[in-house]
Write a protein that holds these residues in place. Structure first.
Motif, PDB file in Angstrom:
ATOM      1  N   LYS A  92       0.822  -1.211   0.000  1.00 48.75           N
ATOM      2  CA  LYS A  92       0.000   0.000   0.000  1.00 48.75           C
ATOM      3  C   LYS A  92       0.859   1.266   0.000  1.00 48.75           C
ATOM      4  N   ARG A  93       1.866   1.308   0.866  1.00 46.78           N
ATOM      5  CA  ARG A  93       2.720   2.502   0.924  1.00 46.78           C
ATOM      6  C   ARG A  93       3.487   2.696  -0.385  1.00 46.78           C
ATOM      7  N   ALA A  94       3.905   1.594  -0.992  1.00 46.25           N
ATOM      8  CA  ALA A  94       4.639   1.698  -2.264  1.00 46.25           C
ATOM      9  C   ALA A  94       3.751   2.259  -3.367  1.00 46.25           C
ATOM     10  N   VAL A  95       2.488   1.836  -3.393  1.00 49.39           N
ATOM     11  CA  VAL A  95       1.560   2.365  -4.396  1.00 49.39           C
ATOM     12  C   VAL A  95       1.347   3.866  -4.190  1.00 49.39           C
ATOM     13  N   VAL A  96       1.228   4.286  -2.944  1.00 49.03           N
ATOM     14  CA  VAL A  96       1.037   5.715  -2.653  1.00 49.03           C
ATOM     15  C   VAL A  96       2.232   6.528  -3.139  1.00 49.03           C
ATOM     16  N   LEU A  97       3.448   6.074  -2.807  1.00 45.90           N
ATOM     17  CA  LEU A  97       4.636   6.822  -3.214  1.00 45.90           C
ATOM     18  C   LEU A  97       4.778   6.847  -4.733  1.00 45.90           C
ATOM     19  N   GLY A  98       4.538   5.709  -5.380  1.00 41.48           N
ATOM     20  CA  GLY A  98       4.591   5.673  -6.844  1.00 41.48           C
ATOM     21  C   GLY A  98       3.552   6.581  -7.471  1.00 41.48           C
ATOM     22  N   SER A  99       2.364   6.631  -6.875  1.00 40.34           N
ATOM     23  CA  SER A  99       1.291   7.484  -7.403  1.00 40.34           C
ATOM     24  C   SER A  99       1.657   8.966  -7.306  1.00 40.34           C
ATOM     25  N   ILE A 100       2.359   9.348  -6.253  1.00 41.03           N
ATOM     26  CA  ILE A 100       2.786  10.740  -6.107  1.00 41.03           C
ATOM     27  C   ILE A 100       3.754  11.120  -7.232  1.00 41.03           C
ATOM     28  N   PHE A 101       4.679  10.233  -7.545  1.00 44.94           N
ATOM     29  CA  PHE A 101       5.606  10.485  -8.662  1.00 44.94           C
ATOM     30  C   PHE A 101       4.843  10.637  -9.978  1.00 44.94           C
ATOM     31  N   THR A 102       3.910   9.730 -10.243  1.00 49.73           N
ATOM     32  CA  THR A 102       3.185   9.782 -11.519  1.00 49.73           C
ATOM     33  C   THR A 102       2.270  11.003 -11.588  1.00 49.73           C
ATOM     34  N   LEU A 103       1.706  11.397 -10.458  1.00 46.98           N
ATOM     35  CA  LEU A 103       0.869  12.595 -10.419  1.00 46.98           C
ATOM     36  C   LEU A 103       1.687  13.829 -10.781  1.00 46.98           C
ATOM     37  N   LEU A 104       2.870  13.929 -10.203  1.00 50.01           N
ATOM     38  CA  LEU A 104       3.762  15.054 -10.498  1.00 50.01           C
ATOM     39  C   LEU A 104       4.212  15.018 -11.955  1.00 50.01           C
ATOM     40  N   GLY A 105       4.631  13.852 -12.416  1.00 46.34           N
ATOM     41  CA  GLY A 105       5.110  13.727 -13.792  1.00 46.34           C
ATOM     42  C   GLY A 105       4.021  14.007 -14.812  1.00 46.34           C
ATOM     43  N   GLY A 106       2.805  13.507 -14.554  1.00 50.22           N
ATOM     44  CA  GLY A 106       1.700  13.747 -15.478  1.00 50.22           C
ATOM     45  C   GLY A 106       1.355  15.219 -15.586  1.00 50.22           C
ATOM     46  N   GLY A 107       1.337  15.917 -14.448  1.00 49.00           N
ATOM     47  CA  GLY A 107       1.048  17.346 -14.470  1.00 49.00           C
ATOM     48  C   GLY A 107       2.090  18.144 -15.223  1.00 49.00           C
ATOM     49  N   LEU A 108       3.355  17.779 -15.027  1.00 45.39           N
ATOM     50  CA  LEU A 108       4.433  18.478 -15.725  1.00 45.39           C
ATOM     51  C   LEU A 108       4.398  18.218 -17.228  1.00 45.39           C
ATOM     52  N   MET A 117      11.836  20.058 -20.594  1.00 41.79           N
ATOM     53  CA  MET A 117      10.810  19.892 -19.573  1.00 41.79           C
ATOM     54  C   MET A 117      10.058  18.577 -19.784  1.00 41.79           C
ATOM     55  N   THR A 118       9.832  18.220 -21.032  1.00 41.14           N
ATOM     56  CA  THR A 118       9.154  16.960 -21.342  1.00 41.14           C
ATOM     57  C   THR A 118       9.979  15.769 -20.868  1.00 41.14           C
ATOM     58  N   VAL A 119      11.284  15.833 -21.097  1.00 38.26           N
ATOM     59  CA  VAL A 119      12.164  14.745 -20.655  1.00 38.26           C
ATOM     60  C   VAL A 119      12.094  14.592 -19.140  1.00 38.26           C
ATOM     61  N   CYS A 120      12.224  15.695 -18.420  1.00 37.03           N
ATOM     62  CA  CYS A 120      12.166  15.643 -16.951  1.00 37.03           C
ATOM     63  C   CYS A 120      10.831  15.091 -16.473  1.00 37.03           C
ATOM     64  N   ALA A 121       9.739  15.563 -17.081  1.00 38.46           N
ATOM     65  CA  ALA A 121       8.408  15.129 -16.677  1.00 38.46           C
ATOM     66  C   ALA A 121       8.212  13.637 -16.920  1.00 38.46           C
ATOM     67  N   ARG A 122       8.675  13.172 -18.075  1.00 40.93           N
ATOM     68  CA  ARG A 122       8.468  11.755 -18.406  1.00 40.93           C
ATOM     69  C   ARG A 122       9.372  10.850 -17.566  1.00 40.93           C
ATOM     70  N   VAL A 123      10.549  11.306 -17.214  1.00 41.36           N
ATOM     71  CA  VAL A 123      11.416  10.507 -16.329  1.00 41.36           C
ATOM     72  C   VAL A 123      10.772  10.375 -14.950  1.00 41.36           C
ATOM     73  N   ILE A 124      10.242  11.489 -14.425  1.00 43.27           N
ATOM     74  CA  ILE A 124       9.565  11.449 -13.114  1.00 43.27           C
ATOM     75  C   ILE A 124       8.374  10.499 -13.178  1.00 43.27           C
ATOM     76  N   CYS A 125       7.595  10.612 -14.235  1.00 40.98           N
ATOM     77  CA  CYS A 125       6.444   9.730 -14.414  1.00 40.98           C
ATOM     78  C   CYS A 125       6.905   8.275 -14.536  1.00 40.98           C
ATOM     79  N   GLY A 126       8.039   8.065 -15.204  1.00 44.50           N
ATOM     80  CA  GLY A 126       8.591   6.722 -15.350  1.00 44.50           C
ATOM     81  C   GLY A 126       9.001   6.112 -14.028  1.00 44.50           C
ATOM     82  N   VAL A 127       9.564   6.928 -13.145  1.00 44.16           N
ATOM     83  CA  VAL A 127       9.908   6.436 -11.808  1.00 44.16           C
ATOM     84  C   VAL A 127       8.651   5.934 -11.106  1.00 44.16           C
ATOM     85  N   GLY A 128       7.565   6.695 -11.232  1.00 38.92           N
ATOM     86  CA  GLY A 128       6.305   6.293 -10.612  1.00 38.92           C
ATOM     87  C   GLY A 128       5.752   5.008 -11.179  1.00 38.92           C
TER      88      GLY A 128
END
Length: 535
Positions: A92-108, A117-128
């Motif tokens: 559960k905690r891992a899903v929450v942390l991953g979701s935060i990364f994808t939320l940030l990456g998707g918004g960016l 900026m696209t590269v940074c955003a997609r890398v962050i989303c990829g981590v999630g």
């Protein structure tokens, strides 16, 4: 008192709720892959990220592929961090942390102003997505029973193609919009399933298998009894399942489970963890190099090259991926009935034949531009490919890495599969634009050959996991030889010597493994224990 709203739900309904939660996560994963299929060729996006002009014509295919593939670069790191985090702190905690990364990456991504900026955003989303892909398939496998684990996984994984289809049809619906909304809104829409995950995860129980591995047995028994249909804690089937789980928890902190030791198989003895690393990475890379991303991400371009108009190509791309949902649904009835190996044989063979035919027909369409029948036939091959890929190779590639690892490191072990998926996706999405522009129809033939090359690899090295509990999988890797046939024989020998008792066979093998390393087993409390005493 702990917050446990799930206790008020009937057990089977709770299991459905857990699988639905997992499905929402996989909708995001599919959507993120599919959305780039049309965003990549949208005029506003093409100009903003510098891969072409305002007319939407791409002039830098290498950069185009790089902007897509950097997402998978992030996933390469996110999968290992997420897997280790999930094994230590819970699913559960891992899903929450991953979701935060994808939320940030998707918004960016939605607000991007440049390629950097696209590269940074997609890398962050990829981590999630590395977190999510490491945890969610593992969670699904841990909740399912041995006899229908594949069907349960297939049912949930339909959501992956649902995400792809939503992305394509959303893009098709916005195709006539001339503003940046045409591509910014679809990129922003990917955060919707993530928000749903964050709002619902607190209401669900943790994985009982993870709780057992962390010494929280009472909680695990309560949850497992619930999701197995509100069983009593002394129910024979529940007692038998718990006995197998108890057999593997004592070695959770062994040094063999460090990153380097798992990667190179050190100190693993008869567990042969290094071999499992190769299989987890291999099955995912084999899946990606079958040509699926040429269909998923570049289907629009593929149909245009077959002679269809841009509008009709976009429509066909959406319809083609809709067939993926049907194929995934069909796997519910086949993946457990025929097993992992036979499904892979069938899938790789059909895909190879279909891609060779599609390449040949595409070439005939180029030679005879006035004959639309060749383009239509090539398009039909793509539809057939998508259906059988979803029914066979896709399912097995994602199930297999979740099945072959010891419970102590199941999420972390599955990270190697996600790493293989990220490498396979990254390399193919980087190469495919250049392959289509340089090789044209031959691109499909190249991928067709990869399918046939995969067949002997499955035959020789991938043991059958179908119908076996997650706890008895360790016995399938006990032989010194990497060949699947030899390991099957050793599996049956160990089980026969234990009188058919999986828990006893598991404990004996673990005892042999630790004795070979000259160590006792260190358990959570720091005390020492012998497996044979427990058996």
């Amino acid at each position: 008192m702990a917050f446990k709203p799930w206790q008020a739900m009937p057990g089977r309904l709770l299991l459905w709720a857990l699988n639905l939660f997992s499905a929402v996560a996989l909708i995001f994963e599919g959507y993120n892959q599919g959305v780039m299929g049309f965003v990549n060729s949208t005029p506003g996006y093409v100009q903003t990220v510098g891969i072409g002009g305002a007319d939407g014509i791409v002039t830098n295919t290498t950069k185009q592929g790089g902007l897509v593939s950097c997402y998978y670069f992030g996933a390469m790191f996110g999968c290992f961090i997420g897997g280790r985090f999930g094994d230590r702190f819970g699913r559960k905690r891992a899903v929450v942390l991953g979701s935060i990364f994808t939320l940030l990456g998707g918004g960016l991504q939605a607000g991007t102003q440049s390629s950097n900026m696209t590269v940074c955003a997609r890398v962050i989303c990829g981590v999630g997505i590395g977190f999510i892909n490491s945890i969610i398939p593992t969670w699904v496998s841990e909740l399912a029973k041995a006899h229908n684990r594949g069907a349960s996984f297939a049912l949930v994984f339909c959501a992956n193609y649902v995400g792809i289809v939503i992305a394509y049809w959303l893009g098709y619906g916005l195709r006539n919009n001339t503003t940046d909304f045409r591509w910014r809104f679809p990129l922003a829409f990917q955060v919707v399933p993530i928000i749903i995950l964050l709002l619902t995860v607190a209401f669900l129980p943790e994985s009982p298998r993870w709780l057992i591995s962390r010494g929280r047995r009472a909680e695990a028994v309560e949850i497992l009894a619930k999701i197995r249909g509100d069983l009593k804690e002394n129910d024979p089937s529940l007692v038998a399942e718990l006995e197998q789980l108890d057999a593997i928890v004592d070695s959770a902190n062994h040094k063999r489970y460090s990153f380097l030791n798992v990667t190179f198989g050190r100190y693993s003895g008869r567990l042969h963890l290094g071999r499992r690393v190769a299989l987890a990475i291999g099955i995912m890379m084999m899946m990606e190099w079958t040509g699926i991303l040429a269909i998923t991400v570049y289907a629009n371009i593929l149909f245009q090259q077959a002679g269809f108009s841009a509008d009709k190509s976009a429509w066909l791309a959406g319809l083609c991926n809709t067939f993926g949902i049907l194929g995934t649904a069909a796997s519910i009835f086949t993946v457990d009935r025929f097993g992992r190996r036979i499904s892979l044989y069938f899938g790789f063979f059909i895909e190879g034949v279909v891609l060779l035919l599609a390449g040949g027909l595409a070439r005939l369409g180029e030679i005879n531009p006035d004959n639309a029948n060749f383009g239509a036939a090539a398009a039909a091959m793509v539809f057939i490919y998508t259906f059988f890929f979803a029914q066979t190779v896709l399912m097995i590639a994602f199930i297999y890495p979740t099945e072959i690892w010891p419970q102590e490191i199941r999420a972390f072990g599955n990270s190697y599969g996600v790493f293989g998926w990220a490498v396979g996706c990254g390399t193919t999405t980087l190469a495919i634009p250049s392959m289509f522009s340089t090789l044209g129809y031959k691109t499909l033939i190249v991928f067709g050959v990869f399918n046939f090359v995969s067949l002997p690899l499955v035959y020789f090295f991938f043991p059958e996991t179908n119908g076996r509990t997650l706890e008895e999988i360790n016995l399938l890797f006990a032989a010194e030889s990497p060949f699947a046939s030899t390991n099957e024989k050793e599996y049956h020998r160990l089980l026969n010597e234990a009188g058919g008792n999986v828990a006893v066979a598991e404990r004996r093998m673990m005892e042999d493994t630790d004795m070979a390393e000259g160590e006792d087993v260190v358990i959570e409390s720091g005390s020492k224990s012998s497996y044979l005493e427990k058996a």
